[in-house]
Design a protein around this motif. Structure first.
Motif, PDB file in Angstrom:
ATOM      1  N   ASP A  24       0.801  -1.219   0.000  1.00  0.00           N
ATOM      2  CA  ASP A  24       0.000   0.000   0.000  1.00  0.00           C
ATOM      3  C   ASP A  24       0.839   1.276   0.000  1.00  0.00           C
ATOM      4  O   ASP A  24       0.294   2.366  -0.163  1.00  0.00           O
ATOM      5  CB  ASP A  24      -0.929   0.028   1.224  1.00  0.00           C
ATOM      6  CG  ASP A  24      -2.030  -1.018   1.124  1.00  0.00           C
ATOM      7  OD1 ASP A  24      -2.221  -1.535   0.003  1.00  0.00           O
ATOM      8  OD2 ASP A  24      -2.670  -1.312   2.134  1.00  0.00           O
ATOM      9  N   ASP A  25       2.137   1.161   0.204  1.00  0.00           N
ATOM     10  CA  ASP A  25       2.989   2.340   0.305  1.00  0.00           C
ATOM     11  C   ASP A  25       4.132   2.289  -0.698  1.00  0.00           C
ATOM     12  O   ASP A  25       4.634   1.214  -1.039  1.00  0.00           O
ATOM     13  CB  ASP A  25       3.588   2.464   1.707  1.00  0.00           C
ATOM     14  CG  ASP A  25       2.524   2.726   2.770  1.00  0.00           C
ATOM     15  OD1 ASP A  25       1.557   3.438   2.461  1.00  0.00           O
ATOM     16  OD2 ASP A  25       2.681   2.218   3.893  1.00  0.00           O
ATOM     17  N   ARG A  26       4.545   3.448  -1.153  1.00  0.00           N
ATOM     18  CA  ARG A  26       5.733   3.570  -1.983  1.00  0.00           C
ATOM     19  C   ARG A  26       6.771   4.349  -1.184  1.00  0.00           C
ATOM     20  O   ARG A  26       6.578   5.512  -0.872  1.00  0.00           O
ATOM     21  CB  ARG A  26       5.402   4.313  -3.287  1.00  0.00           C
ATOM     22  CG  ARG A  26       6.617   4.668  -4.130  1.00  0.00           C
ATOM     23  CD  ARG A  26       7.360   3.461  -4.658  1.00  0.00           C
ATOM     24  NE  ARG A  26       6.525   2.659  -5.546  1.00  0.00           N
ATOM     25  CZ  ARG A  26       6.980   1.609  -6.240  1.00  0.00           C
ATOM     26  NH1 ARG A  26       8.253   1.244  -6.122  1.00  0.00           N
ATOM     27  NH2 ARG A  26       6.158   0.918  -7.005  1.00  0.00           N
ATOM     28  N   LEU A 145       0.217  15.843  -7.922  1.00  0.00           N
ATOM     29  CA  LEU A 145       1.305  15.796  -6.949  1.00  0.00           C
ATOM     30  C   LEU A 145       1.595  14.364  -6.524  1.00  0.00           C
ATOM     31  O   LEU A 145       2.759  13.972  -6.379  1.00  0.00           O
ATOM     32  CB  LEU A 145       0.966  16.663  -5.732  1.00  0.00           C
ATOM     33  CG  LEU A 145       1.474  18.115  -5.800  1.00  0.00           C
ATOM     34  CD1 LEU A 145       0.955  18.830  -7.048  1.00  0.00           C
ATOM     35  CD2 LEU A 145       1.075  18.880  -4.544  1.00  0.00           C
ATOM     36  N   HIS A 146       0.537  13.588  -6.329  1.00  0.00           N
ATOM     37  CA  HIS A 146       0.747  12.183  -5.971  1.00  0.00           C
ATOM     38  C   HIS A 146       1.503  11.459  -7.075  1.00  0.00           C
ATOM     39  O   HIS A 146       2.439  10.697  -6.796  1.00  0.00           O
ATOM     40  CB  HIS A 146      -0.594  11.488  -5.710  1.00  0.00           C
ATOM     41  CG  HIS A 146      -0.441  10.031  -5.418  1.00  0.00           C
ATOM     42  ND1 HIS A 146      -0.628   9.057  -6.391  1.00  0.00           N
ATOM     43  CD2 HIS A 146      -0.089   9.367  -4.283  1.00  0.00           C
ATOM     44  CE1 HIS A 146      -0.403   7.868  -5.871  1.00  0.00           C
ATOM     45  NE2 HIS A 146      -0.083   8.018  -4.589  1.00  0.00           N
ATOM     46  N   ARG A 147       1.140  11.700  -8.337  1.00  0.00           N
ATOM     47  CA  ARG A 147       1.840  11.059  -9.458  1.00  0.00           C
ATOM     48  C   ARG A 147       3.307  11.456  -9.493  1.00  0.00           C
ATOM     49  O   ARG A 147       4.187  10.608  -9.680  1.00  0.00           O
ATOM     50  CB  ARG A 147       1.183  11.432 -10.793  1.00  0.00           C
ATOM     51  CG  ARG A 147      -0.151  10.773 -11.063  1.00  0.00           C
ATOM     52  CD  ARG A 147      -0.530  10.886 -12.540  1.00  0.00           C
ATOM     53  NE  ARG A 147      -0.498  12.271 -13.022  1.00  0.00           N
ATOM     54  CZ  ARG A 147      -1.545  13.089 -12.982  1.00  0.00           C
ATOM     55  NH1 ARG A 147      -2.696  12.680 -12.480  1.00  0.00           N
ATOM     56  NH2 ARG A 147      -1.451  14.324 -13.454  1.00  0.00           N
ATOM     57  N   ARG A 148       3.584  12.732  -9.330  1.00  0.00           N
ATOM     58  CA  ARG A 148       4.967  13.220  -9.381  1.00  0.00           C
ATOM     59  C   ARG A 148       5.787  12.626  -8.241  1.00  0.00           C
ATOM     60  O   ARG A 148       6.904  12.152  -8.449  1.00  0.00           O
ATOM     61  CB  ARG A 148       4.989  14.744  -9.307  1.00  0.00           C
ATOM     62  CG  ARG A 148       4.411  15.442 -10.518  1.00  0.00           C
ATOM     63  CD  ARG A 148       5.266  15.240 -11.751  1.00  0.00           C
ATOM     64  NE  ARG A 148       4.816  16.081 -12.843  1.00  0.00           N
ATOM     65  CZ  ARG A 148       3.974  15.697 -13.806  1.00  0.00           C
ATOM     66  NH1 ARG A 148       3.501  14.450 -13.790  1.00  0.00           N
ATOM     67  NH2 ARG A 148       3.608  16.515 -14.770  1.00  0.00           N
ATOM     68  N   PHE A 149       5.258  12.689  -7.027  1.00  0.00           N
ATOM     69  CA  PHE A 149       6.000  12.185  -5.874  1.00  0.00           C
ATOM     70  C   PHE A 149       6.279  10.684  -6.025  1.00  0.00           C
ATOM     71  O   PHE A 149       7.399  10.224  -5.798  1.00  0.00           O
ATOM     72  CB  PHE A 149       5.217  12.442  -4.587  1.00  0.00           C
ATOM     73  CG  PHE A 149       4.996  13.892  -4.267  1.00  0.00           C
ATOM     74  CD1 PHE A 149       5.761  14.875  -4.858  1.00  0.00           C
ATOM     75  CD2 PHE A 149       4.007  14.276  -3.351  1.00  0.00           C
ATOM     76  CE1 PHE A 149       5.554  16.230  -4.557  1.00  0.00           C
ATOM     77  CE2 PHE A 149       3.803  15.613  -3.048  1.00  0.00           C
ATOM     78  CZ  PHE A 149       4.571  16.586  -3.654  1.00  0.00           C
ATOM     79  N   LEU A 157      14.887   8.752  -6.734  1.00  0.00           N
ATOM     80  CA  LEU A 157      15.273   9.956  -5.997  1.00  0.00           C
ATOM     81  C   LEU A 157      14.090  10.499  -5.211  1.00  0.00           C
ATOM     82  O   LEU A 157      13.127  11.001  -5.803  1.00  0.00           O
ATOM     83  CB  LEU A 157      15.786  11.034  -6.945  1.00  0.00           C
ATOM     84  CG  LEU A 157      16.230  12.341  -6.268  1.00  0.00           C
ATOM     85  CD1 LEU A 157      17.480  12.109  -5.413  1.00  0.00           C
ATOM     86  CD2 LEU A 157      16.493  13.431  -7.299  1.00  0.00           C
ATOM     87  N   PRO A 158      14.118  10.433  -3.879  1.00  0.00           N
ATOM     88  CA  PRO A 158      13.047  11.039  -3.088  1.00  0.00           C
ATOM     89  C   PRO A 158      12.951  12.531  -3.401  1.00  0.00           C
ATOM     90  O   PRO A 158      13.981  13.224  -3.421  1.00  0.00           O
ATOM     91  CB  PRO A 158      13.505  10.810  -1.637  1.00  0.00           C
ATOM     92  CG  PRO A 158      14.450   9.658  -1.723  1.00  0.00           C
ATOM     93  CD  PRO A 158      15.133   9.777  -3.046  1.00  0.00           C
ATOM     94  N   GLN A 185       7.816   8.789   1.510  1.00  0.00           N
ATOM     95  CA  GLN A 185       6.740   7.789   1.378  1.00  0.00           C
ATOM     96  C   GLN A 185       5.435   8.437   0.970  1.00  0.00           C
ATOM     97  O   GLN A 185       5.075   9.508   1.473  1.00  0.00           O
ATOM     98  CB  GLN A 185       6.544   7.035   2.696  1.00  0.00           C
ATOM     99  CG  GLN A 185       5.374   6.065   2.725  1.00  0.00           C
ATOM    100  CD  GLN A 185       4.071   6.716   3.213  1.00  0.00           C
ATOM    101  OE1 GLN A 185       4.099   7.623   4.051  1.00  0.00           O
ATOM    102  NE2 GLN A 185       2.939   6.248   2.694  1.00  0.00           N
ATOM    103  N   VAL A 186       4.740   7.788   0.028  1.00  0.00           N
ATOM    104  CA  VAL A 186       3.377   8.167  -0.345  1.00  0.00           C
ATOM    105  C   VAL A 186       2.571   6.881  -0.541  1.00  0.00           C
ATOM    106  O   VAL A 186       3.153   5.809  -0.708  1.00  0.00           O
ATOM    107  CB  VAL A 186       3.323   9.006  -1.643  1.00  0.00           C
ATOM    108  CG1 VAL A 186       4.022  10.335  -1.477  1.00  0.00           C
ATOM    109  CG2 VAL A 186       3.890   8.217  -2.821  1.00  0.00           C
TER     110      VAL A 186
END
Length: 263
Positions: A24-26, A145-149, A157-158, A185-186
């Motif tokens: 569930d997390d990246r 923003l979610h897609r970019r992050f 690269l965080p 993390q997102v």
């Protein structure tokens, strides 16, 4: 009659929860490297500290860059970044160096990131405005923003995020302060119609691991028309960015303004 120990069942449950969390997390490839404390050098070194944390929390290629930065400690590596890359003429501020007693702006930090990427023969990170575009709704901004992050984390690269604290003063939104953090993390996915998501970031002020919620603000902020919000809210109770500059009773809001990453 033998009694079955509950330990194997408990262990299985914990492993299942861990697997679910991973799905569930990246996360940043090497988030275990942890944050960098800007206070090892200076109170205005958040930009270089957030960037160094991003590089060493990245994938193998970025970690190789971190190893090549001269110095055996966070302090020595930070000092090198500032002296070798920060004390150069700014491309965006005429007559000033990139890094000064005011810190560094996002455009100059992106230039520093590009130069450090060159050490490892890597593409320069990109910079992007995180405020809604003229024809972009706030829900669509949240998705962007979610897609970019997420993509930057996938690409190794965080992303480094520039946050700004705004205050509503005399009917206008005024900038109080700004700060850089490293996002590590997102969520892997956003549900349809989602109006917020929780993320994990490293705050260089003291070198802390924090959580925040990126969400649509309850009251429109930086609104071009008084109705449609001109920014998302970075709801982070532990982030004191600029709060000491607000007057008693004033409403403040922390906003994600610019990101530097790989997408």
């Amino acid at each position: 009659m033998s009694i079955r120990s509950p330990l194997p069942l408990l262990l299985s449950a914990l492993l299942l929860l861990a697997a679910i969390a991973r799905a569930d997390d990246r996360w940043a490839p090497n988030a275990v490297a942890g944050p960098v404390d800007q206070l090892d050098v200076s109170g205005n070194a958040c930009g270089p500290a957030a960037l160094l944390a991003a590089i060493r929390c990245g994938d193998g290629k970025w970690r190789a860059v971190a190893e090549k930065i001269p110095g055996r400690s966070d302090r020595s590596k930070l000092l090198y970044i500032i002296k070798a890359h920060g004390v150069r003429p700014s491309a965006s501020l005429r007559g000033r160096n990139r890094w000064s007693r005011h810190g560094i702006n996002a455009e100059d930090l992106a230039d520093v990131a590009g130069e450090l990427a060159g050490i490892g023969g890597l593409p320069a990170p990109r910079i992007e405005n995180l405020l809604p575009g003229r024809r972009e709704s706030v829900p669509n901004t949240l998705k962007r923003l979610h897609r970019r992050f997420r993509q930057s984390l996938i690409n190794g690269l965080p992303p480094v995020i520039s946050l700004r604290r705004y205050v509503l003063r005399h009917g206008a939104w005024v900038t109080l302060d700004s700060h850089f953090v490293t996002l590590v993390q997102v969520p892997e996915k956003l549900a349809g119609g989602e109006k917020q998501f929780t993320l994990t970031y490293f705050d260089p002020w003291g070198g802390k691991k924090r959580t925040a919620t990126l969400r649509e603000p309850v009251v429109p902020v930086l609104s071009p028309d008084g109705q449609r919000s001109g920014a998302l809210e970075f709801f982070a109770p532990d982030a004191d960015v600029g709060r000491d500059k607000a007057r008693s009773g004033e409403r403040t809001l922390l906003v994600p303004a610019i990101a530097i990453g790989r997408w």
